[in-house]
Design an enzyme around this catalytic site. Structure first.
Site, mmCIF file in Angstrom:
data_model
loop_
_atom_site.group_PDB
_atom_site.id
_atom_site.type_symbol
_atom_site.label_atom_id
_atom_site.label_comp_id
_atom_site.label_asym_id
_atom_site.label_seq_id
_atom_site.Cartn_x
_atom_site.Cartn_y
_atom_site.Cartn_z
ATOM 1 N N GLU A 251 -90.612 35.693 -38.210
ATOM 2 C CA GLU A 251 -91.076 35.256 -39.534
ATOM 3 C C GLU A 251 -91.772 33.909 -39.369
ATOM 4 O O GLU A 251 -91.176 32.946 -38.883
ATOM 5 C CB GLU A 251 -89.937 35.163 -40.548
ATOM 6 C CG GLU A 251 -90.440 34.777 -41.925
ATOM 7 C CD GLU A 251 -89.510 35.157 -43.065
ATOM 8 O OE1 GLU A 251 -89.656 34.574 -44.154
ATOM 9 O OE2 GLU A 251 -88.640 36.039 -42.875
ATOM 10 N N GLU B 73 -90.640 27.283 -38.767
ATOM 11 C CA GLU B 73 -90.916 26.484 -39.960
ATOM 12 C C GLU B 73 -90.923 25.009 -39.580
ATOM 13 O O GLU B 73 -89.886 24.464 -39.195
ATOM 14 C CB GLU B 73 -89.857 26.748 -41.030
ATOM 15 C CG GLU B 73 -90.005 25.902 -42.288
ATOM 16 C CD GLU B 73 -91.344 26.116 -42.959
ATOM 17 O OE1 GLU B 73 -92.163 25.160 -42.956
ATOM 18 O OE2 GLU B 73 -91.591 27.218 -43.479
ATOM 19 N N ASP C 135 -94.123 24.442 -35.079
ATOM 20 C CA ASP C 135 -95.334 25.239 -35.217
ATOM 21 C C ASP C 135 -95.156 26.600 -34.537
ATOM 22 O O ASP C 135 -94.726 26.682 -33.381
ATOM 23 C CB ASP C 135 -96.483 24.466 -34.562
ATOM 24 C CG ASP C 135 -97.854 24.996 -34.939
ATOM 25 O OD1 ASP C 135 -98.015 26.220 -35.032
ATOM 26 O OD2 ASP C 135 -98.773 24.168 -35.102
ATOM 27 N N ASP D 243 -99.054 28.673 -46.745
ATOM 28 C CA ASP D 243 -99.823 27.604 -47.388
ATOM 29 C C ASP D 243 -101.230 28.124 -47.656
ATOM 30 O O ASP D 243 -101.926 28.552 -46.734
ATOM 31 C CB ASP D 243 -99.869 26.380 -46.470
ATOM 32 C CG ASP D 243 -100.345 25.134 -47.202
ATOM 33 O OD1 ASP D 243 -101.282 25.249 -48.015
ATOM 34 O OD2 ASP D 243 -99.799 24.048 -46.955
ATOM 35 N N LYS E 36 -109.050 24.892 -50.595
ATOM 36 C CA LYS E 36 -110.414 24.384 -50.452
ATOM 37 C C LYS E 36 -111.129 25.111 -49.321
ATOM 38 O O LYS E 36 -110.561 25.327 -48.247
ATOM 39 C CB LYS E 36 -110.397 22.881 -50.187
ATOM 40 C CG LYS E 36 -109.859 22.060 -51.361
ATOM 41 C CD LYS E 36 -109.873 20.582 -51.048
ATOM 42 C CE LYS E 36 -109.333 19.778 -52.238
ATOM 43 N NZ LYS E 36 -109.303 18.311 -51.945
ATOM 44 N N ASP F 218 -99.939 35.326 -53.194
ATOM 45 C CA ASP F 218 -100.395 35.413 -54.580
ATOM 46 C C ASP F 218 -101.794 34.832 -54.732
ATOM 47 O O ASP F 218 -102.280 34.682 -55.857
ATOM 48 C CB ASP F 218 -99.421 34.666 -55.495
ATOM 49 C CG ASP F 218 -99.316 33.195 -55.133
ATOM 50 O OD1 ASP F 218 -98.975 32.903 -53.958
ATOM 51 O OD2 ASP F 218 -99.576 32.325 -55.985
ATOM 52 N N ARG G 41 -88.638 32.052 -53.194
ATOM 53 C CA ARG G 41 -88.825 31.041 -54.236
ATOM 54 C C ARG G 41 -90.298 30.851 -54.573
ATOM 55 O O ARG G 41 -90.659 30.563 -55.714
ATOM 56 C CB ARG G 41 -88.198 29.716 -53.810
ATOM 57 C CG ARG G 41 -88.880 29.042 -52.620
ATOM 58 C CD ARG G 41 -88.175 27.768 -52.221
ATOM 59 N NE ARG G 41 -86.774 28.022 -51.962
ATOM 60 C CZ ARG G 41 -85.775 27.211 -52.359
ATOM 61 N NH1 ARG G 41 -86.055 26.095 -52.984
ATOM 62 N NH2 ARG G 41 -84.535 27.510 -52.093
#
Length: 231
Positions: A68, A93, A120, A142, A146, A178, A212
């Site tokens: 993951e 993470e 990383d 993330d 931009k 999303d 979350r």
């Protein structure tokens, strides 16, 4: 490109490593639990010649291993570990607050088939052997909204080519987001790296466990999308 190229002496990292001040309990999780859950041989200090590590040594046997990437607060990772106790799951993470949250959930759930790399994912992929990962998850990464930052997204060749190398033939790569433009980029770039699109749409997988970040997206009116690719 050789099978195990050394990691760059300098690798750009974008994003946060620390957030708000940790609670005392979270500091305790990090000091007491992380050491035994962290896979060895990932850092340059531990493995300067970047030799491949043995995933079986992480979990003590030759079980299937899942990955993951960016587990956030760890909700999905812990749920999958509880649902599939015979599988070993490595989570990456770099955000230390997320790592602390995951460790608390591991304690509460009592799962023992997880390994945690607090850094990383590229550093881990540098040293995983070819075809060693049977399934990979990229959940609500993330978005880097931009346009000039799109190259920082995980769905770029810098990440996808090594991911393709470490995944076993037929292995599944799941992406949940999303952000429509993130999914657009995933649908364009992931197949270029050697994966085949199996499914994409608004319905999650049967064993999906919401995070979350998904709940925040739903509260704010954004529509999640899910894609399945196969190596």
């Amino acid at each position: 490109m050789t099978e195990f190229d050394p990691a760059p002496t300098h690798r750009n990292f974008y994003g946060r490593r620390h957030g708000k001040t940790l609670r005392q309990s979270q500091k305790g999780y990090l000091s007491e639990d992380l050491g035994s859950l962290r896979p060895r041989g990932i850092t340059v200090e531990e493995n300067p010649d970047r030799s491949p590590i043995d995933p079986a040594a992480i979990f003590g046997d030759a079980r299937l291993v899942w990955l993951e990437v960016g587990f956030g607060g760890g909700e999905h990772m812990v749920a999958m570990a509880a649902r599939y106790p015979g599988i070993g799951i490595i989570g990456c993470e770099p955000f230390i607050n997320g790592v602390a949250m995951l460790l608390g959930k591991i304690r509460a759930a009592g799962v023992s088939n997880l390994s945690v790399h607090p850094g990383d994912a590229r550093d881990l992929m540098d040293v995983l052997p070819d075809a060693s990962i049977s399934k990979a998850f990229l959940n609500y990464p993330d978005p880097w909204p931009k346009a000039r930052h799109h190259r920082r997204r995980f769905v770029t060749p810098e990440h996808l080519i090594p991911l393709h190398r470490i995944m076993a033939p037929g292995a599944e790569f799941r992406v949940a987001t999303d952000i429509p433009d993130y999914m657009r980029q995933a649908l364009e770039e992931v197949p270029k790296a050697g994966f085949t699109l199996v499914h994409e749409g608004p319905e999650p997988w049967d064993d999906w466990h919401s995070t979350r970040y998904e709940q925040k997206a739903l509260r704010e009116g954004r529509v999640p999308h899910y894609a399945t690719f196969r190596r």
